[in-house]
Write a protein that holds these residues in place. Structure first.
Motif, PDB file in Angstrom:
ATOM      1  N   SER A  25       0.848  -1.199   0.000  1.00  0.00           N
ATOM      2  CA  SER A  25       0.000   0.000   0.000  1.00  0.00           C
ATOM      3  C   SER A  25       0.884   1.250   0.000  1.00  0.00           C
ATOM      4  N   GLU A  59       4.569   5.968  -2.288  1.00  0.00           N
ATOM      5  CA  GLU A  59       3.742   6.850  -1.445  1.00  0.00           C
ATOM      6  C   GLU A  59       3.090   8.002  -2.215  1.00  0.00           C
ATOM      7  N   ALA A  60       2.120   8.652  -1.576  1.00  0.00           N
ATOM      8  CA  ALA A  60       1.447   9.818  -2.158  1.00  0.00           C
ATOM      9  C   ALA A  60       2.503  10.820  -2.633  1.00  0.00           C
ATOM     10  N   GLN A 102       1.352   6.465  -6.323  1.00  0.00           N
ATOM     11  CA  GLN A 102       0.117   7.165  -5.982  1.00  0.00           C
ATOM     12  C   GLN A 102       0.338   8.667  -6.185  1.00  0.00           C
ATOM     13  N   HIS A 184      -4.974   9.469  -5.563  1.00  0.00           N
ATOM     14  CA  HIS A 184      -5.357   9.439  -4.145  1.00  0.00           C
ATOM     15  C   HIS A 184      -6.665  10.221  -3.980  1.00  0.00           C
ATOM     16  N   HIS A 187      -9.079   9.834   2.135  1.00  0.00           N
ATOM     17  CA  HIS A 187      -8.433  10.426   3.313  1.00  0.00           C
ATOM     18  C   HIS A 187      -8.569  11.938   3.448  1.00  0.00           C
ATOM     19  N   VAL A 310      -7.647  -2.926   2.169  1.00  0.00           N
ATOM     20  CA  VAL A 310      -6.457  -2.585   2.948  1.00  0.00           C
ATOM     21  C   VAL A 310      -6.878  -2.399   4.401  1.00  0.00           C
ATOM     22  N   GLY A 311      -5.982  -2.651   5.321  1.00  0.00           N
ATOM     23  CA  GLY A 311      -6.290  -2.386   6.722  1.00  0.00           C
ATOM     24  C   GLY A 311      -6.205  -3.607   7.598  1.00  0.00           C
ATOM     25  N   LEU A 333      -1.000  -4.135   1.691  1.00  0.00           N
ATOM     26  CA  LEU A 333      -0.405  -4.263   3.027  1.00  0.00           C
ATOM     27  C   LEU A 333       0.342  -2.989   3.365  1.00  0.00           C
ATOM     28  N   THR A 336       1.909  -3.874   8.031  1.00  0.00           N
ATOM     29  CA  THR A 336       2.352  -5.273   8.067  1.00  0.00           C
ATOM     30  C   THR A 336       3.701  -5.457   7.360  1.00  0.00           C
TER      31      THR A 336
HETATM   32  C1  LIG Z   1       3.367   5.500   7.716  1.00  0.00           C
HETATM   33  C2  LIG Z   1       2.115   5.474   6.866  1.00  0.00           C
HETATM   34  C3  LIG Z   1       2.013   6.290   5.755  1.00  0.00           C
HETATM   35  C4  LIG Z   1       0.863   6.260   4.951  1.00  0.00           C
HETATM   36  N1  LIG Z   1       0.808   7.008   3.810  1.00  0.00           N
HETATM   37  C5  LIG Z   1      -0.215   6.843   2.944  1.00  0.00           C
HETATM   38  C6  LIG Z   1      -0.188   7.415   1.650  1.00  0.00           C
HETATM   39  O1  LIG Z   1       0.799   8.030   1.228  1.00  0.00           O
HETATM   40  N2  LIG Z   1      -1.274   7.241   0.863  1.00  0.00           N
HETATM   41  C7  LIG Z   1      -2.358   6.512   1.267  1.00  0.00           C
HETATM   42  O2  LIG Z   1      -3.311   6.389   0.517  1.00  0.00           O
HETATM   43  N3  LIG Z   1      -2.383   5.906   2.457  1.00  0.00           N
HETATM   44  C8  LIG Z   1      -1.332   6.031   3.286  1.00  0.00           C
HETATM   45  N4  LIG Z   1      -1.320   5.342   4.470  1.00  0.00           N
HETATM   46  C9  LIG Z   1      -2.385   4.373   4.731  1.00  0.00           C
HETATM   47  C10 LIG Z   1      -1.922   2.960   4.293  1.00  0.00           C
HETATM   48  O3  LIG Z   1      -1.702   2.912   2.901  1.00  0.00           O
HETATM   49  C11 LIG Z   1      -2.952   1.896   4.675  1.00  0.00           C
HETATM   50  O4  LIG Z   1      -4.126   2.143   3.967  1.00  0.00           O
HETATM   51  C12 LIG Z   1      -3.262   1.890   6.176  1.00  0.00           C
HETATM   52  O5  LIG Z   1      -2.064   1.978   6.919  1.00  0.00           O
HETATM   53  C13 LIG Z   1      -4.030   0.634   6.594  1.00  0.00           C
HETATM   54  O6  LIG Z   1      -3.323  -0.533   6.244  1.00  0.00           O
HETATM   55  P1  LIG Z   1      -2.408  -1.344   7.330  1.00  0.00           P
HETATM   56  O7  LIG Z   1      -3.302  -1.706   8.473  1.00  0.00           O
HETATM   57  O8  LIG Z   1      -1.926  -2.535   6.550  1.00  0.00           O
HETATM   58  O9  LIG Z   1      -1.301  -0.439   7.744  1.00  0.00           O
HETATM   59  C14 LIG Z   1      -0.200   5.399   5.297  1.00  0.00           C
HETATM   60  C15 LIG Z   1      -0.093   4.604   6.443  1.00  0.00           C
HETATM   61  C16 LIG Z   1       1.049   4.609   7.207  1.00  0.00           C
HETATM   62  C17 LIG Z   1       1.143   3.671   8.390  1.00  0.00           C
END
Ligand SMILES: Cc1cc2nc3c(=O)[nH]c(=O)nc-3n(C[C@H](O)[C@H](O)[C@H](O)COP(=O)(O)O)c2cc1C
Length: 398
Positions: A25, A59-60, A102, A184, A187, A310-311, A333, A336
């Motif tokens: 992810s 990442e974004a 992203q 994106h 959020h 995701v999540g 992921l 994780t």
């Molecule tokens: C450190 C961190 C940075 C994140 N940055 C982004 C991001 O750039 N874009 C996005 O859509 N979600 C972002 N997220 C959300 C993750 O992509 C994911 O959807 C969320 O952490 C839930 O999944 P997980 O339980 O496997 O961590 C971020 C999450 C974390 C922990």
């Protein structure tokens, strides 16, 4: 049927075929300066790719400077950003992971500190340290919450300008070698802000009823689809629900997802929330295991393109069942794989795939015999602690 078959089944995403169903992810690392990718990004994303992810999503990455979340976000608003990103895309591709990126614009939630500094809006203290706040933009002059900056509402020419920035960013992403470009749209960032009645109070063609609120994201998708072309896939991350009173429901989002598909999106990535900065609200989505699975299942019923969830996916069997039961086509992921970058490889082993064929040969060729040796020793009754048993009483503190 082998336990890994469900996860090992390739997934067609537009013109791309993912080799299996476990992917990384997008996750901001706040490691960039002026938007430029660094060695940190290469090493971090590289080890996730080497960990066996079918797709590694960068990442974004901001489509314009004021669309950054923080001063330390990756950016793609200039051609100068492309070589650093290309280096990453090349590495991911060469090591068996489809490179994705992203693209983001943080809208009214831009201009903040890193999460480990509470993600709060930048202020004069930050300015004194060289990280000044900037003017944020959104659909309406409504702040994200108390203490947050009031955005400049984009006028028609601002909307045109921003769409042009999304398009240029997508063109650069494809030219850098990314095979999946994700928008994106979740959020509480710009695309989501236009869609949600919580952030969008416009009375023109871009606000009001659901159709008008969809207009900006759908225009961005149509324009970006064109820019991405036919050799790369277009994904869209959405927030299935706002999780606040008066916010978007999953039924409304399911309709939007269908429109995204009609506009050319190849993969819907289902997340939630973010439109309000109030973390105490009772309507927010509960963080249980696989906390978006009900939403991805519902969205999946209304589209024909693949859907990602995701999540809190933390167990291999959980990932397998999410796909097998039809909750999602693809597992993304996040934390994780931050915890264990080799998680996809380990998951396949835990589900019964004893070979190391999908590992990079440099590791796999050594790990096969290593696993076999450990097994032989175990069969002979030897454990890693065997040698210590007789000496257990010999320990002298100090
Ligand atoms: C450190 C961190 C940075 C994140 N940055 C982004 C991001 O750039 N874009 C996005 O859509 N979600 C972002 N997220 C959300 C993750 O992509 C994911 O959807 C969320 O952490 C839930 O999944 P997980 O339980 O496997 O961590 C971020 C999450 C974390 C922990």
């Amino acid at each position: 049927m082998e336990n890994t078959d469900v996860l090992r089944a390739p997934l067609v995403v537009g013109p791309i075929e993912l080799p299996h169903r476990l992917a990384v992810s997008p996750m901001c690392t706040y490691a960039a300066a002026e938007g430029f990718a660094t060695d940190f990004h290469l090493v971090h994303l590289g080890r996730l790719a080497l960990g066996g992810a079918a797709l590694t999503m960068v990442e974004a990455t901001a489509v314009e400077p004021q669309g950054r979340i923080s001063h330390h976000d990756l950016g793609i608003w200039s051609d100068d950003h492309v070589p650093g990103l290309r280096r990453i895309a090349d590495f991911l591709s060469t090591h068996g992971s489809i490179p994705g990126i992203q693209l983001g614009h943080a809208g009214r939630r831009a201009s903040v500190r890193e999460p480990w500094r509470a993600g709060a809006p930048l202020d004069d203290t930050d300015a004194a340290a060289g990280y000044a706040p900037w003017t944020v933009e959104g659909p309406s002059a409504l702040p994200a919450g108390p203490g947050w900056p009031t955005p400049d509402a984009l006028d028609e020419s601002g909307i045109r300008r921003s769409i042009a920035r999304w398009v240029e960013a997508a063109e650069r992403a494809v030219s850098a070698g990314f095979r999946i470009v994700e928008l994106h749209g979740a959020h509480g960032y710009l695309l989501h802000e236009f869609l949600s009645p919580v952030a969008n109070a416009r009375t023109d063609a871009y606000g009001g009823d659901a159709e008008r609120r969809m207009r900006y994201p759908l225009e961005v998708v149509a324009a970006v689809r064109e820019a991405v072309g036919t050799n790369a896939a277009l994904a869209y991350r959405l927030s299935a629900v706002d999780g606040v009173a008066g916010g978007l429901t999953v039924e409304e989002t399911a309709v939007f997802a269908r429109r995204l598909q009609d506009a050319g999106v190849d993969l819907i990535d289902v997340s939630s929330g973010g439109v309000s900065t109030d973390r105490s609200i009772e309507t927010r989505v509960r963080r249980g295991f696989a906390f978006h699975a009900d939403f991805s299942r519902r969205i999946r019923e209304s589209v024909d393109v693949p859907v990602a969830t995701v999540g809190l996916v933390v167990e291999p069997e959980q990932a397998r069942l999410l796909v097998a039961s039809g909750d999602a086509d693809l597992i993304l992921l996040g934390r994780t794989v931050l915890d264990d970058p080799n998680w996809p490889h380990h998951a396949m082993r835990r589900l019964g795939d004893a070979s190391f064929e999908s590992w990079d040969v440099r590791f796999g060729s050594a790990l096969g015999p290593h696993a076999a040796l450990i097994e032989r020793l175990g069969a002979a009754g030897e454990t890693p602690l065997s040698r210590f048993r007789p000496q257990a009483d010999a320990h002298r503190p100090g």
